[in-house]
Design an enzyme around this catalytic site. Sequence first.
Site, PDB file in Angstrom:
ATOM      1  CE  LYS A 173      -1.770   2.428   3.420  1.00  0.00           C
ATOM      2  NZ  LYS A 173      -1.714   3.780   2.843  1.00  0.00           N
ATOM      3  CD  GLU A 246      13.630   0.850   9.408  1.00  0.00           C
ATOM      4  OE1 GLU A 246      13.987   1.869  10.030  1.00  0.00           O
ATOM      5  OE2 GLU A 246      14.293  -0.202   9.403  1.00  0.00           O
ATOM      6  CB  CYS A 280      13.381   8.888   7.810  1.00  0.00           C
ATOM      7  SG  CYS A 280      14.337   7.796   6.750  1.00  0.00           S
ATOM      8  CD  GLU A 377      10.581  13.088  11.442  1.00  0.00           C
ATOM      9  OE1 GLU A 377       9.428  12.706  11.714  1.00  0.00           O
ATOM     10  OE2 GLU A 377      11.380  12.436  10.760  1.00  0.00           O
TER      11      GLU A 377
HETATM   12  P1  NAD Z   1       2.542   8.444   8.009  1.00  0.00           P
HETATM   13  O1  NAD Z   1       2.827   7.701   9.260  1.00  0.00           O
HETATM   14  O2  NAD Z   1       1.551   9.515   8.018  1.00  0.00           O
HETATM   15  O3  NAD Z   1       2.064   7.433   6.865  1.00  0.00           O
HETATM   16  C1  NAD Z   1       2.849   6.335   6.423  1.00  0.00           C
HETATM   17  C2  NAD Z   1       1.944   5.308   5.786  1.00  0.00           C
HETATM   18  O4  NAD Z   1       1.065   4.771   6.775  1.00  0.00           O
HETATM   19  C3  NAD Z   1       1.038   5.845   4.686  1.00  0.00           C
HETATM   20  O5  NAD Z   1       0.935   4.855   3.669  1.00  0.00           O
HETATM   21  C4  NAD Z   1      -0.296   6.022   5.405  1.00  0.00           C
HETATM   22  O6  NAD Z   1      -1.400   5.962   4.540  1.00  0.00           O
HETATM   23  C5  NAD Z   1      -0.285   4.841   6.346  1.00  0.00           C
HETATM   24  N1  NAD Z   1      -1.118   4.998   7.546  1.00  0.00           N
HETATM   25  C6  NAD Z   1      -1.579   6.140   8.105  1.00  0.00           C
HETATM   26  N2  NAD Z   1      -2.285   5.841   9.237  1.00  0.00           N
HETATM   27  C7  NAD Z   1      -2.225   4.497   9.393  1.00  0.00           C
HETATM   28  C8  NAD Z   1      -2.721   3.597  10.373  1.00  0.00           C
HETATM   29  N3  NAD Z   1      -3.429   4.023  11.437  1.00  0.00           N
HETATM   30  N4  NAD Z   1      -2.481   2.281  10.220  1.00  0.00           N
HETATM   31  C9  NAD Z   1      -1.736   1.829   9.171  1.00  0.00           C
HETATM   32  N5  NAD Z   1      -1.250   2.637   8.211  1.00  0.00           N
HETATM   33  C10 NAD Z   1      -1.479   3.952   8.314  1.00  0.00           C
HETATM   34  O7  NAD Z   1       3.984   8.941   7.508  1.00  0.00           O
HETATM   35  P2  NAD Z   1       4.292   9.885   6.277  1.00  0.00           P
HETATM   36  O8  NAD Z   1       3.828  11.257   6.657  1.00  0.00           O
HETATM   37  O9  NAD Z   1       3.818   9.239   5.020  1.00  0.00           O
HETATM   38  O10 NAD Z   1       5.885   9.847   6.238  1.00  0.00           O
HETATM   39  C11 NAD Z   1       6.689  10.734   6.943  1.00  0.00           C
HETATM   40  C12 NAD Z   1       7.226  10.073   8.196  1.00  0.00           C
HETATM   41  O11 NAD Z   1       7.849   8.845   7.854  1.00  0.00           O
HETATM   42  C13 NAD Z   1       8.302  10.887   8.882  1.00  0.00           C
HETATM   43  O12 NAD Z   1       8.133  10.813  10.269  1.00  0.00           O
HETATM   44  C14 NAD Z   1       9.595  10.181   8.489  1.00  0.00           C
HETATM   45  O13 NAD Z   1      10.674  10.386   9.360  1.00  0.00           O
HETATM   46  C15 NAD Z   1       9.143   8.762   8.440  1.00  0.00           C
HETATM   47  N6  NAD Z   1      10.017   7.980   7.576  1.00  0.00           N
HETATM   48  C16 NAD Z   1      10.805   7.032   8.150  1.00  0.00           C
HETATM   49  C17 NAD Z   1      11.692   6.309   7.375  1.00  0.00           C
HETATM   50  C18 NAD Z   1      12.579   5.265   7.980  1.00  0.00           C
HETATM   51  O14 NAD Z   1      13.072   4.426   7.232  1.00  0.00           O
HETATM   52  N7  NAD Z   1      12.808   5.252   9.270  1.00  0.00           N
HETATM   53  C19 NAD Z   1      11.751   6.542   6.007  1.00  0.00           C
HETATM   54  C20 NAD Z   1      10.925   7.520   5.461  1.00  0.00           C
HETATM   55  C21 NAD Z   1      10.044   8.220   6.257  1.00  0.00           C
END
Ligand code: NAD
Length: 478
Positions: A173, A246, A280, A377
Amino acid sequence: MTISFDSDFTMTIGGQGVAGASSFDVLNPATEQPIAKAPDCSREQLDQAVASARKAFPGWAATPFAERQKLVTAMAGVLFANAEPLKRLLTAEQGKTLEAAGADVMGGGFWLQQTATLTLPETVNEDSETRRSITRHVPLGVVGAIAPWNFPVLLACFKLGPALLAGNTVVLKPSPFTPLTTLKVGELLRGVLPPGVLNVVSGGDALGPWMTSHPGIDKISFTGSTQTGRKVMASASDSLKRVTLELGGNDAAIVLPDVDVNKVAQELFWAAFGNSGQICIATKRMYVHKDVYEPLKTALVDYARSVKVGDGAQQGTQLGPIQNRPQYQRVVSLIQDAKDKGYSFLMGGLPDEQKGYFVPITILDNPPEDSRIVQEEQFGPVLPLLKFDDVDEAVARANASDYGLGASVWSGDAEKALAIGQRLQAGTVWINETQHLSPLAPFAGHKQSGAGAENGLEGLLEYTATQTITVKKPAAVA
Ligand code: NAD
């Protein structure tokens, strides 16, 4: 391949293209204009995707490992061959420059290709007269892979390569903000993998929670924010799904007084501002020794003023917009807070009223350690520069965070920097560079930056269950 935005973007379920029960608009963040419609997966369609993955699992798990290696390598070839149209699509939906979008797609291919060179170990625990005992690693079943919007293709490939190589089938997804390129990748891979081995679904806010609570999914591999990661873990606990998380980071860079300021200023800029800060492992707090604080500040700001922010599709653009409105609002609220508190800005500040989620490159001059811009962050093009006197103090400040994703130390003396780096509480520590990741090296978040690891053998093993088999030898039979 050419990709038309008028063409249908379909999900991939059981090897077939499937339209959504309904659809939703995907916007270009540089213009805020809709560019295409993405399918909105219904609960029944998710059930179908999971059922098709379950059906395909026994056959895929029984496929010889070498054959799975070949097919994961072939997936890489598909990304390489289609990088040009995919990168254009990715820029349109994500906002990043064409060059950066190309790196996202090619990087995804590289990750698949390299991951396919890994093998699963089999350990002989005992081979005696009475018994032979071996430990091996078997696939888990169906993996639900949930990706964020900052590196949609690359971070999906972090999951697809090891999950499939280990013998699992997948329901992937993408983020609702950036579903299009991933849907196209799913479409392109229909001809490569057996039906049901890789399913790609897109949808709104309900879809992720449906996946994490779905009884037919055995493991969730999630990349996203720490806040959502907590919900994923809670939801997955009902059926004791395996999880790899992650999550977010608040990476510190520690810059020692013996650096060559002019040499490191540009690298430090990109460490913090690459992908408009939406990485990230971007440097999100920069601790600079007081002896080089002033010259580094000047060099950083001078360079930052030369960087062009704009529509990623336009030639010459070096940094694109923030990817979506909620994130734009989060970043703006941090800048507003810094303004309200009277912190000193070296450049940038609140964005002008304009179309597109553009935030100017913003650098703050030594805001208080307990300010929001230091503690949270930001995930945008806003950097606090922070002054320190002594290394122990810098290490303590860097470690005083719930996050522990990455960190870096910068010095003319790599050995000295390494000794400091080893004191940092982070899953990845770089000396005199940042953000170098490898498909062959584990990447893991400490503290609230994650659980488990991606990449390398450790990452591959996360998609397996450990099985020990013992065989009693005939000689032992009385
Ligand atoms: P997010 O947590 O809002 O969403 C990530 C994914 O989760 C999306 O596909 C979203 O639709 C889905 N999602 C949202 N709510 C959910 C739920 N309740 N249950 C299951 N899935 C759900 O994150 P984002 O805004 O897309 O990404 C930015 C964040 O991701 C930042 O905090 C960044 O640091 C982190 N990030 C971490 C890494 C890593 O490898 N550690 C890499 C990239 C981004």
